[in-house]
Design an enzyme around this catalytic site. Structure first.
Site, PDB file in Angstrom:
ATOM      1  NE  ARG A 229      19.787 -10.052  25.872  1.00  0.00           N
ATOM      2  CZ  ARG A 229      19.990 -10.005  24.571  1.00  0.00           C
ATOM      3  NH1 ARG A 229      18.959 -10.099  23.736  1.00  0.00           N
ATOM      4  NH2 ARG A 229      21.206  -9.867  24.076  1.00  0.00           N
TER       5      ARG A 229
ATOM      6  CD  GLU B 173      24.374  -3.227  27.650  1.00  0.00           C
ATOM      7  OE1 GLU B 173      25.572  -2.921  27.458  1.00  0.00           O
ATOM      8  OE2 GLU B 173      23.935  -4.389  27.548  1.00  0.00           O
TER       9      GLU B 173
ATOM     10  CD  GLU C 277      28.955   0.087  25.256  1.00  0.00           C
ATOM     11  OE1 GLU C 277      29.263  -1.117  25.351  1.00  0.00           O
ATOM     12  OE2 GLU C 277      28.169   0.667  26.027  1.00  0.00           O
TER      13      GLU C 277
END
Length: 251
Positions: free
Chosen positions: A56, A81, A162
């Site tokens: 992040r 991610e 996804e």
């Protein structure tokens, strides 16, 4: 050994959340634990097919060095991610994970709360998909089961989607059955468009059987439930428990 019908990516972000709760400012301490690498290797030893982490922008759990360490050390696949920012893209291009999953990212959220608006960010995401693909990384879009988002993901050149299963996980009865129909339609369309179909968010050993009507699923990415179960039964046992439930899927 034959390939299973459904693969498991284990998200270990919340293992690192525990480390950061005490050692955020002391990551070089010999006491900094739990180890992100140990968690990944335990998951792999239990049969996980990939390791997922979310780097992040605010670095609330996974750190840059964690991603580099995992890339150098794990035996399976690394799924990173990330939000669509230049800073994180540069890290992904340097680290070269096997997969990248593009996700929405809001600073105040506890965890990812919904799917990415691919249709509304088409050109910015297209450039990122192209850069990552040219660098050898397959790219997925984390989307709600919305047909326009499926079409947009295929249009920008993503290899995978996804499907966000949070709404499915948070409801029961007729509402869950309605969401399964949305997921089924999105999976059918994605498959027709040549996309690999993955799914994740809020999945547990209890609710997974209700997901089985959704066709063409290739991989599930599951973190919070596995890490939560690991507190009581250990990480390897929690991964094996999930894999045992997933073995019933026939696609």
């Amino acid at each position: 050994m034959p390939q299973p019908n459904l693969l498991l990516g284990v998200n270990i972000d919340h293992v690192v959340t525990l480390r950061q709760a005490r050692y955020r400012a002391m990551l070089d301490s010999p006491n900094a634990e739990p180890s992100v690498l140990s968690a990944a290797l335990e998951a792999e030893a239990a049969g996980a097919h990939s390791i997922t982490v979310h780097l992040r922008a605010d670095r609330r759990h996974i750190q840059d060095d964690d991603v580099r360490l995992l890339r150098q050390s794990i035996r399976t696949k690394l799924n990173l991610e990330m939000g669509n920012t230049r800073e994180i893209l540069d890290i992904a291009l340097a680290v070269r994970p096997d997969f990248v999953c593009m996700v929405p990212e809001n600073r105040e959220e506890v965890t990812t709360e919904g799917g990415l608006d691919v249709a509304g960010q088409r050109e910015a995401l297209r450039a990122t998909v192209e850069a990552l693909g040219d660098n050898g990384t397959r790219v997925s879009m984390f989307i709600d089961p919305d047909l326009d988002q499926v079409r947009a993901s295929a249009d920008i050149g993503a290899a995978m989607i996804e499907l966000h299963t949070g709404t499915f996980a948070n409801h029961a009865g007729d509402q869950r059955r309605a969401e399964v129909e949305r997921l089924r339609a999105a999976a059918e369309l994605g498959h027709e468009l040549g996309l690999q179909i993955n799914a994740g968010h809020g999945l547990t050993t209890r609710n997974l059987p209700d997901l089985w009507p959704v066709p063409h699923l290739a991989e599930l990415n599951i973190g919070h439930h596995i890490v939560s179960r690991a507190i009581f039964i250990g990480l390897q046992a929690a991964v094996k428990e999930m894999l045992a439930v997933m073995a019933a899927y026939r696609g």
